[in-house]
Motif scaffolding. Structure first.
Motif, mmCIF file in Angstrom:
data_model
loop_
_atom_site.group_PDB
_atom_site.id
_atom_site.type_symbol
_atom_site.label_atom_id
_atom_site.label_comp_id
_atom_site.label_asym_id
_atom_site.label_seq_id
_atom_site.Cartn_x
_atom_site.Cartn_y
_atom_site.Cartn_z
ATOM 1 N N GLY A 1 -21.284 29.388 -4.783
ATOM 2 C CA GLY A 1 -20.881 29.079 -6.027
ATOM 3 C C GLY A 1 -21.916 27.589 -6.732
ATOM 4 O O GLY A 1 -22.711 27.870 -7.602
ATOM 5 N N ARG B 1 -25.237 28.145 -6.045
ATOM 6 C CA ARG B 1 -25.855 28.572 -6.749
ATOM 7 C C ARG B 1 -25.802 29.588 -7.735
ATOM 8 O O ARG B 1 -26.397 30.099 -9.188
ATOM 9 C CB ARG B 1 -26.715 29.605 -5.756
ATOM 10 N N ASP B 2 -24.574 30.156 -7.207
ATOM 11 C CA ASP B 2 -23.920 30.897 -8.749
ATOM 12 C C ASP B 2 -24.211 29.836 -10.252
ATOM 13 O O ASP B 2 -24.175 30.513 -11.085
ATOM 14 C CB ASP B 2 -22.878 31.387 -9.079
ATOM 15 N N ASN B 3 -23.441 28.945 -10.380
ATOM 16 C CA ASN B 3 -22.646 28.210 -11.482
ATOM 17 C C ASN B 3 -22.443 26.520 -10.926
ATOM 18 O O ASN B 3 -21.963 26.239 -10.269
ATOM 19 C CB ASN B 3 -21.841 28.699 -11.897
ATOM 20 N N PRO C 1 -22.754 23.677 -12.471
ATOM 21 C CA PRO C 1 -22.194 22.672 -13.357
ATOM 22 C C PRO C 1 -20.679 22.914 -13.432
ATOM 23 O O PRO C 1 -20.282 21.879 -13.695
ATOM 24 C CB PRO C 1 -22.459 23.138 -14.928
ATOM 25 N N ARG C 2 -20.163 24.621 -13.218
ATOM 26 C CA ARG C 2 -18.565 24.236 -12.871
ATOM 27 C C ARG C 2 -18.606 24.238 -11.434
ATOM 28 O O ARG C 2 -17.607 23.583 -12.004
ATOM 29 C CB ARG C 2 -18.799 26.372 -12.594
ATOM 30 N N MET C 3 -19.688 24.032 -10.329
ATOM 31 C CA MET C 3 -19.078 23.506 -9.035
ATOM 32 C C MET C 3 -18.577 22.323 -9.320
ATOM 33 O O MET C 3 -17.711 21.127 -8.754
ATOM 34 C CB MET C 3 -20.241 23.721 -8.528
ATOM 35 N N ARG C 4 -19.329 21.184 -10.155
ATOM 36 C CA ARG C 4 -18.718 20.194 -10.736
ATOM 37 C C ARG C 4 -17.532 20.414 -11.394
ATOM 38 O O ARG C 4 -17.405 18.632 -10.616
ATOM 39 C CB ARG C 4 -20.446 19.406 -11.682
ATOM 40 N N ALA C 5 -17.430 20.750 -12.170
ATOM 41 C CA ALA C 5 -16.525 20.600 -12.599
ATOM 42 C C ALA C 5 -15.734 20.684 -12.081
ATOM 43 O O ALA C 5 -14.231 20.127 -12.203
ATOM 44 C CB ALA C 5 -16.536 21.420 -14.041
ATOM 45 N N ILE C 6 -15.058 21.609 -10.987
ATOM 46 C CA ILE C 6 -14.113 21.754 -10.100
ATOM 47 C C ILE C 6 -14.225 20.628 -9.351
ATOM 48 O O ILE C 6 -13.334 20.592 -7.994
ATOM 49 C CB ILE C 6 -13.861 22.968 -9.509
ATOM 50 N N GLY C 7 -14.673 19.382 -9.002
ATOM 51 C CA GLY C 7 -14.993 18.051 -7.597
ATOM 52 C C GLY C 7 -16.131 18.539 -7.054
ATOM 53 O O GLY C 7 -15.506 17.021 -6.012
ATOM 54 N N TYR C 8 -17.189 19.180 -7.084
ATOM 55 C CA TYR C 8 -17.556 19.269 -5.477
ATOM 56 C C TYR C 8 -19.045 18.320 -6.109
ATOM 57 O O TYR C 8 -20.165 18.614 -7.072
ATOM 58 C CB TYR C 8 -18.509 20.861 -5.782
ATOM 59 N N PRO C 9 -19.507 17.564 -5.392
ATOM 60 C CA PRO C 9 -20.688 16.948 -5.430
ATOM 61 C C PRO C 9 -21.870 17.573 -4.913
ATOM 62 O O PRO C 9 -21.879 17.959 -3.855
ATOM 63 C CB PRO C 9 -20.807 15.788 -4.893
#
Lengths: 296, 340, 257
Positions: free
Chosen positions: B213, B215-217, B219-227
């Motif tokens: 996730g 690798r793909d994107n 910023p979006r991973m941050r937006a769904i709460g992944y540090p």
């Protein structure tokens, strides 16, 4: 304070000389990267081409003719090599940054190996031109004349590059492209022509730096990656696409390389890395890095 | 990408399919299992019908292959192209070599020490790198790698300086030194297979899914709460640990570690192996490593020791002609960054 | 009662442009709150300041009774703020189900989302929750399809599923219906309407029909400032709002279309 400076005068001067050379080397890398996002890993190889060229032409004995001839030839080769690299990275424009970097890495490997095949494994020395091969007394200490001249030449080139970037139409285009590439493309400027020009001029500076650095560093296998690392560190510390950043970064790294090695010989590598880490923690985009964006 | 599960005739061992959740219909085809079993059996039997020299080449190939797999965890799975990965390989090699010389060469001590030191070196330096992205990451890892290589060169008392760390005794198993090329090969093969399996599992775990996730994107991973920085750091340390383990195998095989083993050229070649083989597939980089080692060590002597010239040309050609690497040739699509 | 989300004195400039200028906004718990305004009114910037993607120059953001102004986007998401982005921004190598699973694992029934789990393990509860979310947004049939193979409307639906998978207390949607077919748009409306009242919804939307169908509260932004905040009826009746839309709307159409 004055006592300390006097005691370390040689190191400080060496640092200035290295810094002058690093600036000439790094500014091209910085502008190509800042403008086009192309990380040119062949930049160190271009430097070494210049160094070997100087070694080959001055091999028969030091003369001004040979040295200036090497400079001129290196300039032409740099222009052509940079133009070629620019054309070669063009088909990869839509691909990831990694692919462009890998391409230049492959070119760097090829160039380094070819030089090794032609010139052999042994390091070659480059004599300074006649009249500059002696030493000059600086506040009572003997110092190689050539390095003093190198500091001067570096200063002249720095001013020249600064004038080119700040005062000419091409420079304005370069700065605008660093700031906002799409905008420049939108107003009808052909990005590719700007890119080829900057790539060629940046590479010219790299090969010329190789010749200028010849009497200091000589020409040897593995020199390409050493100078590439130093130039990259300069660019990262100074900030991408910034002439002022490249100058300040080069002077700082020059002193770290010289004073650091003189004062803390075992820790010089760590000091270098520490400086890099420190700058990146405090200013992630480098000291003079622009384009911080809205999300910074 | 194509739905891998629908291509039953193609081995579906591209990492990145799915962990448990999401694709219940996904099964290993019998063919895949058969291919894996045959490959393992052939590798295991190789010393029985190969000359010792060929066995030694194959050993070196496996060592380099494991290094390539560890780098693929960064490049292909997490999307972090590192040009300094050889540093952790070298750190593990020096540590394992030093322990073998000064403490014990009994398996698994050098292996564990190499892995731990590789991981610690990655942990100590990686936190600067993972805060950056893209080409910055490339530059920083390059700088870090070079600093560690210079350290290896200058720390004479431990590393032997430019001459390298020599006189490493043969690894010992139950008191017996593994001097026979075949036994050494089997040791390397077992460690390599286990490490490969661990990386494989990691890439298919929820953690591996998060890395893909990122690798793909990111910023979006941050937006769904992944540090995401924490995840990237964990991946970096894991990759460094595996590289360190590979380094300990290098020390056992070469019985000599030199600064060039962690230098820029090694880092560039292992990245080349990943790119040739196809980033993100894990098995592809092993094939890439085989190509690189064979060109350098088998064809190199015929070119007057300039196998790297050929590799540079291969590098350029691969970038132009095979954007997805050799795994792309096999019809498998490793997951590269694309706009949806 | 504490509002679910509020901001006070929010300010953000880009160069000389004051994109968001002293904005106060209060989203009551359980509200269906719409943020509207003509193009360039600062809706998206307010949205990013609230979600933490962008830092304000001044002002505070509160999530329930907690000041989150200094918290990152990641931390705000962990506290229950979840968002969809205006331009779909998903994962090119994952399937629809894998995409949702990422968020479910982080926030969902296994509860272990903060841990790094480096070995494969089956979580039937995660599978079930993913299937449920995909069915809710109407993507049950394409769960195994890779994201690049989804239509634009399906991706918007997947965005919503992804945001809901974060188990939000405040769900923020940036133009959720943009580019959707009328059928897809109607389904979205039904889905949002059917959300439990514990979930507060704040959404930016251009489609005013959707706004007035769904919202029980509307805030109108104009030139970076709050023009009016009130019930849908108050907004519909306001001359100032009509002027803002018509007065600038005509001219903007020249620029945007």
């Amino acid at each position: 304070m004055t006592g300390w400076v006097a005691a370390n005068l040689i190191s400080v001067l060496n640092g200035l000389a290295i810094g002058a050379l690093l600036f000439v080397l790094a500014v091209g890398l910085s502008l190509v990267f800042g403008m086009m996002d192309v990380l040119n890993l062949a930049h160190g190889a271009l430097f070494v081409v210049g160094a070997y060229l100087a070694a080959a032409l001055t091999g028969g004995g030091a003369s001004w003719g040979a040295f200036l001839g090497a400079l001129g030839l290196a300039a032409v080769i740099g222009l052509l090599g940079g133009g070629l690299l620019s054309v070669m990275t063009e088909p990869l424009r839509r691909r990831s940054h990694l692919d462009q970097a890998l391409l230049t890495l492959g070119v760097a490997l090829i160039v380094a190996e070819l030089l090794q095949i032609v010139f052999g494994d042994d390091p070659l020395a480059v004599p300074a031109p006649p009249g500059l091969d002696g030493s000059t007394s600086v506040f009572g200490a003997a110092y190689p004349t050539y390095r003093l001249v190198l500091i001067g030449v570096g200063a002249v080139l720095a001013v020249g590059v600064w004038l080119l970037v700040e005062r000419t139409t091409l420079g304005a285009l370069v700065r605008a492209t660093v700031a906002d590439r799409d905008m420049v493309a939108a107003i009808g400027v052909d990005n590719r022509r700007v890119k080829i020009t900057v790539f060629a001029l940046g590479s010219l500076l790299a090969t010329v730096a190789g010749v200028l650095g010849g009497p200091v560093y000589g020409a040897s296998v593995g020199l390409d990656s050493t100078v590439l690392i130093l130039a990259l560190v300069v660019v990262v510390i100074g900030g991408l696409g910034s002439v002022r950043g490249a100058l300040v970064g080069a002077l700082v790294i020059g002193q770290i390389e010289s004073l650091g090695r003189a004062l803390l010989p075992d820790l010089a590598s760590f000091v270098l890395f520490g400086a890099l880490a420190l700058v990146l923690i405090v200013r992630p985009r480098g000291l003079f890095g622009g384009r911080s964006g809205a999300t910074a | 990408m194509t739905d891998v599960s629908q291509q039953a005739e193609v081995p579906d061992n591209v990492v990145g399919g799915t962990a448990s959740v999401t694709d219940p219909g996904r099964r290993r085809s019998p063919l895949t299992i058969a291919v894996v079993v045959v490959v393992v059996l052939v590798l295991a039997a190789a010393p029985l019908f190969l000359a010792p020299f060929a066995t030694t080449t194959l050993t070196r190939l496996l060592v380099f292959g494991l290094l390539a797999v560890s780098l693929d965890l960064l490049v292909g799975v997490t999307g972090l192209p590192s040009l300094g990965h050889a540093a952790y390989f070298g750190a593990g090699a020096y540590a394992a070599g030093w322990v073998s010389v000064h403490v014990t060469a009994a398996i698994p001590v050098p292996l564990l020490v190499g892995a731990v030191v590789g991981g610690v070196a990655a942990a100590a330096t990686g936190w600067v790198a993972v805060r950056s992205a893209g080409v910055y990451f490339l530059m920083l890892t390059l700088a870090i790698g070079e600093v560690l290589a210079q350290l290896a060169q200058s720390w004479d008392s431990v590393t032997g300086g430019a001459n390298g760390l020599s006189g490493i005794p043969a690894a010992r198993l139950g008191g017996e030194p593994l001097v026979n090329a075949g036994y050494l090969y089997w040791y390397v093969l077992v460690v390599g297979l286990v490490a490969f399996a661990l990386v494989w599992l990691l890439a298919r775990s929820p953690f591996g899914a998060a890395l893909r996730g990122i690798r793909d994107n990111e910023p979006r991973m941050r937006a769904i709460g992944y540090p995401t920085v924490v995840h990237k750091y964990a991946a970096f340390v894991a990759a460094g640990t595996v590289a360190g383990a590979a380094g300990s195998l290098l020390a056992a095989q070469q019985r000599l570690v030199t600064p060039s083993d962690l230098g820029f050229t090694t880092a560039a070649l292992v990245l080349l192996a990943v790119v040739i083989g196809g980033a993100g597939t894990l098995w592809g980089p092993v094939v890439g490593a085989a190509v690189v080692i064979l060109v350098r060590d088998a064809l190199g002597p015929g070119l007057g020791g300039h196998g790297e010239l050929l590799l540079g040309i291969v590098f350029v050609l691969v970038v132009y002609l095979l954007p997805r690497g050799a795994a792309g040739l096999a019809g498998l699509r490793p997951f590269r960054r694309r706009r949806p | 009662m504490t509002p679910a989300l509020s901001c006070h004195g929010l300010r953000r400039s880009f160069g000389a442009l004051r994109a968001v200028d002293d904005v106060d906004l209060t989203v009551e718990a359980g509200a269906r709150h719409a943020l509207i305004g003509p193009n360039g009114a600062g809706k998206s910037t307010v949205f990013r300041l609230l979600s933490g993607r962008m830092r304000p120059d001044a002002g505070t953001v509160r999530l329930a009774d907690r000041d989150v102004t200094r918290l990152s986007e990641v931390a705000r998401c962990r506290l229950g703020m979840s968002q969809t982005l205006q331009h779909t921004s998903l994962f090119a190598s994952l399937t629809a189900a894998e995409t949702v699973a990422l968020a479910v694992r982080r926030h969902g029934p296994t509860g272990g989302g903060a841990r790094i789990e480096p070995w494969p393990r089956r979580h039937p509860a995660v599978d079930a929750r993913c299937a449920e979310l995909l069915a809710d947004v109407g993507l049950a049939d394409v769960a195994a399809r890779p994201v690049p193979a989804l239509s634009h409307g399906e991706r918007k639906q997947l965005e919503v599923a992804l945001a809901l998978a974060c188990a939000p207390t405040v769900l923020m949607l940036d133009e959720p219906a943009a580019g959707m077919s009328p059928a897809e748009s109607a389904r979205l409306l039904a889905l949002l309407d059917g959300l439990p009242r514990e979930v507060t919804v704040l959404f930016v939307e251009h489609d005013l029909d959707l706004v007035f169908d769904l919202a029980d509260r509307v805030t109108v932004l104009h030139l970076g400032r709050v023009l009016l905040s009130g019930t849908p009826d108050e907004v519909r009746a306001s001359d100032a709002v009509r002027e803002a839309y018509l007065g600038t709307g005509r001219r903007e159409e020249l620029f945007t279309s």
